[in-house]
Scaffold this motif. Structure first.
Motif, PDB file in Angstrom:
ATOM      1  N   HIS A  64       0.915  -1.503  -0.082  1.00  0.00           N
ATOM      2  CA  HIS A  64      -0.257  -0.014  -0.201  1.00  0.00           C
ATOM      3  C   HIS A  64       1.205   1.332   0.282  1.00  0.00           C
ATOM      4  CE1 HIS A  64      -3.432   2.670   1.021  1.00  0.00           C
ATOM      5  NE2 HIS A  64      -2.909   3.109   2.176  1.00  0.00           N
ATOM      6  N   ASP A  65       1.654   1.269   1.007  1.00  0.00           N
ATOM      7  CA  ASP A  65       2.909   2.288   0.689  1.00  0.00           C
ATOM      8  C   ASP A  65       4.375   1.959   1.431  1.00  0.00           C
ATOM      9  OD1 ASP A  65       4.086   5.338   1.485  1.00  0.00           O
ATOM     10  OD2 ASP A  65       4.272   4.528   3.135  1.00  0.00           O
ATOM     11  N   SER A  66       6.079   2.065   0.238  1.00  0.00           N
ATOM     12  CA  SER A  66       6.983   1.896   0.111  1.00  0.00           C
ATOM     13  C   SER A  66       7.995   3.065   0.799  1.00  0.00           C
ATOM     14  CB  SER A  66       7.098   0.869  -1.203  1.00  0.00           C
ATOM     15  OG  SER A  66       6.232   1.121  -1.706  1.00  0.00           O
ATOM     16  N   VAL A  67       6.875   4.425  -0.154  1.00  0.00           N
ATOM     17  CA  VAL A  67       7.803   5.487   0.087  1.00  0.00           C
ATOM     18  C   VAL A  67       8.297   6.471   1.581  1.00  0.00           C
ATOM     19  CG1 VAL A  67       8.491   7.984  -1.305  1.00  0.00           C
ATOM     20  CG2 VAL A  67       7.557   5.627  -1.801  1.00  0.00           C
ATOM     21  N   GLY A  68       7.102   6.404   2.423  1.00  0.00           N
ATOM     22  CA  GLY A  68       6.645   6.873   3.357  1.00  0.00           C
ATOM     23  C   GLY A  68       6.295   8.180   3.918  1.00  0.00           C
ATOM     24  N   LEU A  69       5.347   8.074   2.793  1.00  0.00           N
ATOM     25  CA  LEU A  69       5.015   9.072   3.076  1.00  0.00           C
ATOM     26  C   LEU A  69       3.636   9.397   3.606  1.00  0.00           C
ATOM     27  CD1 LEU A  69       3.899  12.210   1.443  1.00  0.00           C
ATOM     28  CD2 LEU A  69       2.306  10.544  -0.316  1.00  0.00           C
ATOM     29  N   LYS A  70       3.434  10.787   4.852  1.00  0.00           N
ATOM     30  CA  LYS A  70       2.976  10.631   6.187  1.00  0.00           C
ATOM     31  C   LYS A  70       1.289  11.710   4.920  1.00  0.00           C
ATOM     32  CE  LYS A  70       6.421  10.646   9.340  1.00  0.00           C
ATOM     33  NZ  LYS A  70       7.169  11.476  10.120  1.00  0.00           N
ATOM     34  N   ARG A  71       1.921  12.253   5.288  1.00  0.00           N
ATOM     35  CA  ARG A  71       0.541  12.954   4.537  1.00  0.00           C
ATOM     36  C   ARG A  71       0.794  14.804   3.347  1.00  0.00           C
ATOM     37  NH1 ARG A  71      -1.270  16.009   8.866  1.00  0.00           N
ATOM     38  NH2 ARG A  71      -1.173  17.653   8.240  1.00  0.00           N
ATOM     39  N   LEU A  72       0.359  14.193   2.570  1.00  0.00           N
ATOM     40  CA  LEU A  72       0.623  15.548   1.574  1.00  0.00           C
ATOM     41  C   LEU A  72      -1.067  16.120   1.062  1.00  0.00           C
ATOM     42  CD1 LEU A  72       2.979  15.745  -0.993  1.00  0.00           C
ATOM     43  CD2 LEU A  72       1.197  16.052  -1.639  1.00  0.00           C
TER      44      LEU A  72
END
Length: 422
Positions: free
Chosen positions: A191-199
């Motif tokens: 689902h998420d591999s980049v480490g984006l918290k919130r944008l």
């Protein structure tokens, strides 16, 4: 890929408001399935990157071959004042050739044993609603705005999870807003591999006429940075199939102390100006790009906000020429070979040189890149739109300060075939 003033967005809104609103897209809705489509996109990619003079004991080459399938279903919208619908996609990547000594191209995920996976897959969907000519979507999406752009430079694209609003209420004006909480890399299946918290982002593009457009966007990546992006694009039509185009792009990024690791907030401004002269089948481009400021040798940084978030003239096949305080120049030539009887063939070559780069180990880093591309798209017949691309890049830098190697030769062979099933 700001100095641009916020008044630009006000100009776009004011000018757009003076025109009649376009006919409502929702008023023309035919139904959930009546307006649906199903497409299958094939991409076959061979990737070879040769590190010419790496240190002994380090990997000297990455080389892999793989095939990717992306199936996309898009429904229409139900009828009524508010229309509802859904989209869905499924993607699978298949290994055709790889080995532990050559893995790491970004085409395929690599296991802890050093072997690339034989296959990997991802599926997702979106629910959507439309009022008039404004569409709100939630789910896993492919996004392409200057401050949040998912990358599609390898086998399968990045995908992002969140909300996206696109409004086309006024002729020539497109407004976008988004809130995303996850970003999955191209060769990953989670689902998420980049480490984006919130944008979060907001902005838009206004086409004043067929020859002039302007864009302004703002984004905030939580605990990382804020960005402002601006673009001005103007074409001067000339006589006898000639034109002159000017394209100006600029980012202002304010990095937070938690992101820099230096204990201080830092900032970077990077801009590019490209001028392209077109004469029939020929086009000639000159571009200049300048990066000002940064931290620890990093100038303009991106990635957690999408691997394609670099709308700059000198962001090319291998390098972005975006180091701290770097300046760079580009010369490019394009030819549509249909002019010499080779219908469907196009040729491109460019050369980019950058210097004065502060990369931590030196404040006078230099790099250059030469790219060559030959592309053929089948113009008609049963294989219409089948495309074949041969891309070659030669990259050199001083002291190996870029990308871990000062000398890189790269070849990509890309075959793509889009199929419309419904």
């Amino acid at each position: 890929m700001h100095v641009m003033k916020l008044s630009a967005i006000a100009l776009a809104v004011t000018a757009g408001a003076s025109q009649l609103a376009m006919a409502s897209a929702q008023s023309e809705a035919k139904g959930l399935m009546e307006d649906s489509s199903l497409d299958l996109f094939n991409r076959n990619l061979y990737f070879n990157r040769d590190f010419q003079n790496n240190a002994p004991g380090t990997q000297s080459k990455v080389e892999e071959w793989a095939h990717g399938f992306t199936a996309t279903f898009e429904s229409g919208f139900t009828q009524g004042p508010v229309g509802f619908g859904f989209d869905a996609y499924g993607m699978i990547g298949l290994k055709l050739d790889s080995s532990p000594s050559r893995a790491g191209t970004g085409l395929l995920p690599v296991g802890s044993d050093g072997y690339a996976e034989d296959e990997y897959a991802e599926a997702g969907g979106v629910v959507k609603a439309r009022v008039s000519s404004s569409v709100l979507k939630y789910g896993q999406q492919i996004v392409g705005v200057p401050v949040f752009a998912t990358d599609d430079s390898r086998l399968l694209p990045e995908t992002a999870t969140g909300f996206m609003l696109t409004s086309n209420e006024l002729e020539g004006l497109e407004l976008n807003a988004g809130h995303f909480t996850a970003l999955n890399a191209q060769a990953q299946t989670g689902h998420d591999s980049v480490g984006l918290k919130r944008l979060d982002f907001v902005g838009g593009t206004y086409a004043v006429d067929d020859n002039f457009s302007l864009s302004l966007y703002y984004s905030d990546a939580h605990d990382a940075f804020q960005k402002v992006y601006g673009n001005l694009n103007y074409t001067v039509p000339l006589v006898n199939e000639q034109s002159l185009n000017f394209d100006f792009n600029i980012y202002r990024t304010d990095y937070e102390a938690e992101y820099t690791g230096t204990g201080d907030d830092e900032g970077n401004t990077i801009w590019s100006l490209a001028a392209t002269y077109s004469l029939g089948a020929h086009s000639f481009m000159l571009a200049y790009q300048k990066s000002i400021g940064g931290f620890d040798g990093i100038g303009y940084d991106y990635g957690i906000d999408g691997g394609g978030t670099v709308y700059l003239a000198n962001s090319v096949q291998r390098s972005d020429f975006n180091a701290q305080d770097e300046k760079s120049w580009q010369a490019r030539y394009d030819l549509d070979l249909a002019a010499v009887g080779l219908n469907g063939f196009k040729f491109m070559t460019r050369y980019i040189y950058g210097d004065d780069a502060d990369v931590g180990t030196t404040d006078n880093g230099k790099e250059w890149e030469r790219d060559i591309e030959l592309r053929y798209v089948v113009p008609e017949g049963p294989a219409k739109d089948l495309s074949l691309r041969l891309r070659q890049a030669t990259y050199r830098s001083s002291d190996g300060v870029y990308y871990g190697s000062p000398s890189i030769d790269e070849v990509r062979v890309i075959i793509e075939y889009p199929l419309s099933i419904l």
